[in-house]
Design an enzyme around this catalytic site. Structure first.
Site, PDB file in Angstrom:
ATOM      1  N   LEU A 125       0.703  -1.183  -0.044  1.00 30.41           N
ATOM      2  CA  LEU A 125       0.346  -0.030   0.100  1.00 30.41           C
ATOM      3  C   LEU A 125       1.070   1.059   0.343  1.00 30.41           C
ATOM      4  O   LEU A 125       1.793   1.285   0.955  1.00 30.41           O
ATOM      5  CB  LEU A 125      -1.081  -0.331   1.142  1.00 30.41           C
ATOM      6  CG  LEU A 125      -1.696   1.363   1.631  1.00 30.41           C
ATOM      7  CD1 LEU A 125      -2.619   0.955  -0.001  1.00 30.41           C
ATOM      8  CD2 LEU A 125      -2.856   0.770   2.224  1.00 30.41           C
ATOM      9  N   ASP A 126       0.704   2.450  -0.748  1.00 34.24           N
ATOM     10  CA  ASP A 126       1.403   3.964  -0.461  1.00 34.24           C
ATOM     11  C   ASP A 126       3.034   3.293  -1.194  1.00 34.24           C
ATOM     12  O   ASP A 126       3.442   4.769  -1.182  1.00 34.24           O
ATOM     13  CB  ASP A 126       0.946   3.956   0.480  1.00 34.24           C
ATOM     14  CG  ASP A 126      -0.767   4.406   0.687  1.00 34.24           C
ATOM     15  OD1 ASP A 126      -1.458   4.438  -0.060  1.00 34.24           O
ATOM     16  OD2 ASP A 126      -0.415   4.716   1.524  1.00 34.24           O
ATOM     17  N   GLU A 127       3.623   2.373  -1.815  1.00 36.01           N
ATOM     18  CA  GLU A 127       4.894   1.934  -2.235  1.00 36.01           C
ATOM     19  C   GLU A 127       5.058   1.991  -3.305  1.00 36.01           C
ATOM     20  O   GLU A 127       6.245   1.773  -3.708  1.00 36.01           O
ATOM     21  CB  GLU A 127       5.356   0.878  -1.328  1.00 36.01           C
ATOM     22  CG  GLU A 127       4.369   0.709   0.729  1.00 36.01           C
ATOM     23  CD  GLU A 127       5.437   1.643   1.131  1.00 36.01           C
ATOM     24  OE1 GLU A 127       7.028   2.296   0.491  1.00 36.01           O
ATOM     25  OE2 GLU A 127       5.743   1.939   2.469  1.00 36.01           O
TER      26      GLU A 127
END
Lengths: 288, 288, 288, 288
Positions: free
Chosen positions: A232-234
């Site tokens: 997530l969000d990476e």
């Protein structure tokens, strides 16, 4: 009588291990087919020994069509171990938009599509809320309401996947779709699934970034468009931007100011992607 | 013959629990002394019920001097439970600069001081390296070389503290001083000890932020000036800014581009502090 | 049972010759009515000897209503020769939008209104083209088609004026309305007629600013929202912004990139105006 | 034992009428000499039918030296009617700086040179004032004081020209040198004479741009670095930037804020020029 040819472009995107002679080989190949380059971008990552290239070719100057181009180019590509594709600029990508309750990113993308600025087809919009149906349908685009049961999300994702596959989507855009995408979808659409995160990543990963930004007392807030990966969000970042805030801004002001950054960063990211300007390698992007 | 009065200003800074009538009381007080306001900033944090105010008063219009002002204002301040101070704009703050090997922030601050843009005295520069001595001394400022033994840092900090106290410093600026400041110094100079962190906090806390930014593939890098507290890189933020980078930038390019942001964010932060425009409350700042 | 009062604010805007005691007098007046200030901005133009002030008062803390406020404040205002007004934040301004063929500014304003971000009523949109009717009407706003005969424009302007007066408009916004407004309308709506000029004024005054910018080879293009006066593109500037361009941009790219700046600069300008944050004096503005 | 080769680069800059096969021919030529490209930029101005290219070649991979490169490339260049040059990145350009009384741009350039960021030699600084001598000489650079008699400027310009020629200058930078350069010097150093204008051109051409900006009430001020031509402030623009101002800024504040933009825009312009990234055609530039 002279026939006026409509402008038409092929976009050739390449990445491969760096070597002497790649540009020469590719540009000679294009020139041999009579192709005139209208735009050309190269990048050599010296540290990684990796080469990136994007060529836009005036298709009207070519003596061959795109299938023949692909066939002939393949042996060159093999020689240099290229990841590559060539796309006919006339063929619009099919982009499925996913949204939740918030309208700003969706409205912005729909406006840009409707006004002809965003060169793609939007076969449908999928949302887990009903509130944006009228806006979507005014644009002549089908709206699919797929509610997500928070205790059992899989059926909703199966339904969404079925819709996406039925429309043969090239690209999926999460226009502030607030659900976490399951790993199999992330994998299936790797490099074609774009999200907007409402912070300047890697600041404020996860939920409620504006609250976190407010509590930390930052003087700028931002947004990040990126490809979605399992982490997530990476995922690889396509585009980012920021806007100035101050002590005068409460959380709601930050949310309001942030909306403008979010929609502009997302639409720029989607445009770059649709123009084949983004090449992913590992967790980073080259953006021509 | 008319005597021309030199322009002279008092700066009155106040923060206190919000209440009806604070502005009225303060401005009436100033007016009663004949004081003309040349600049006035207020902020009410409605959620926290806290009020902030900065008034600049043309001292030449006042019928009283600063000591009398302080004495008279004290009872008003007590009534509203104010944190407050009033400063004579003519009295320059004494600012001690700390630097390590990198010169850009120090050179920028020295230039701004030398050209008259930064209104302060710089009694000395302290560094744990010798390389910037000549530059500092050209400006007519004493340079103290205080090397830090990495196995026993306390003697160096004691020496520095002694120098700082001897010069009666009002403010300390870490102009890329790369040593962690011990807690007792942080406490002693709370709200008067300014650092520049070479990232857009809270991104890339700690060492090597440019390497981290490069590895994450961000599209903007930044810098943050903040008051130093015991918690590294967690102090109240004064100012931040960013600059665009791309895949073309390697780590060295980021460091180079970052230097310009660092020095501009630090000098803006120092200027705001020297003009009494920054009010700290908890871990956040109001910046007028 | 406690009655919960809805938040409600009065906005008091003042400009007058500078003098000692204005802030004291005004804030004392407000405090005497029990009024709590939620936001307060002052500016003294020392060179011109002119004072500007904007106070937002929590109306629920006042012991008087707005008419009584006006009546009582009048004598104070007279004493200091104030230009002033006080507005009930609950009473929405009526804003008539004028557009031509281009949709981006109109769509942006309509979206912000529809999503509740722009606090006003839009009684109607007037255009000299029919193409935006459907978009306007989807928002539930009446659309008036008033074509302009280029050889005899007066009847169209009379018609528009009649519509504007019938709707009792407080403010008129030219959302890329490409006709020159006649002097009588400029005079009648002085300080209430907002235009967006598609350049960074005073660069590229007049027609075709993007072509001029392209021909000059500038590296940034911009937009300017300003009040309309008789002198074309010379009125008081409310807001400006720019975006980076390069040799890669042809005229069409500049037009496309410029659209985003135009709509953001116009909507910010309109928002500032609606919140009574803009005070005009001569050909300049104070923007709180 | 392996010999470690120092990194060394040749920069080949080309502009010519657009044609099929230029990139192929040039890159094949480079590849045939074993040359590895570390950076490559192309631009086709479709409207003008003109092609621009900048190639950076790892000289250590070449089998020929720069003279042989030049000799061999000449026939290719002739075929495509190229304007071209190739420069050895190791050979530093000689840059003469001209300054007047203001120090900010000069100090900034000297700092960047001194810290190794600006890759050039600075054989001397010429000024019509004495006040910056000490700063220049601290850097180990000769300072020539050449006062300008406002009633007879030619002798001063002759003297300056003599100094510049004696030092065999490649490039001249006007670091806020406030005298108008005579046409013969403009012609002699066409494309090698860089000025910083303290406004966002074409706004506020001529003297006192900050006063004009203040009087017009703009919300952004800017600076422009450009090549000097006979037409004052009309030469090809290299770089521009802006900074936000408000009603709070008086003329002095604008001058102060503007200084930071001026020095950053000038140093960026000079850097781009020194790296052969700027190609002039007519009154415009391509900046790679």
């Amino acid at each position: 009588m002279n026939e006026v040819k409509e402008p038409r472009e092929f976009c050739l995107v390449v990445s491969c291990p760096d070597a002497v002679g790649i540009v020469a080989a590719v540009s000679q190949f294009v020139a041999q087919q009579g192709g005139s380059l209208t735009e050309s971008n190269h990048h050599t990552d010296v540290a990684e020994g990796w080469f990136y290239m994007r060529n836009v070719i005036d298709a009207n100057t070519l003596s061959i069509d795109i299938d023949e181009f692909r066939e002939k180019f393949a042996s060159l590509a093999e020689k240099f171990e290229m990841n590559w594709h060539v796309r006919d600029g006339h063929k619009k990508q099919k982009v499925v938009l996913l949204a939740s309750h918030a309208s700003h990113c969706l409205a912005d993308l729909l406006y840009r599509w409707h006004s002809g600025e965003l060169h793609c087809d939007i076969p449908c919009v999928i949302s887990n809320h009903e509130n944006l149906r009228s806006m979507v349908e005014w644009h002549g685009i089908p709206f699919h309401y797929v509610p997500v049961d928070k205790n059992n999300k899989q059926p909703a994702f199966d339904k969404m996947n079925e819709i996406i596959e039925r429309h043969n989507a090239d690209t999926i855009v999460l226009a502030r779709y607030m659900q976490i995408i399951p790993p199999n979808l992330c994998a299936q659409y790797a490099g074609r699934l774009i999200n907007i995160h409402h912070s300047f990543l890697p600041s404020f990963i996860g939920a409620n970034p504006y609250k976190k930004a407010f509590d930390r007392g930052v003087k700028l807030i931002g947004a990040t468009s990126h490809y979605v990966t399992e982490d997530l969000d990476e995922g690889p970042i396509i585009e980012q931007d920021v806007i100035r805030v101050s002590h005068k801004c409460n959380k709601d002001d930050m949310v309001r100011l942030g909306r403008d950054v979010e929609k502009s960063v997302l639409s720029r990211g989607v445009r770059l992607h649709l123009e084949d300007r983004v090449i992913v390698r590992g967790n980073k992007t080259v953006v021509f």
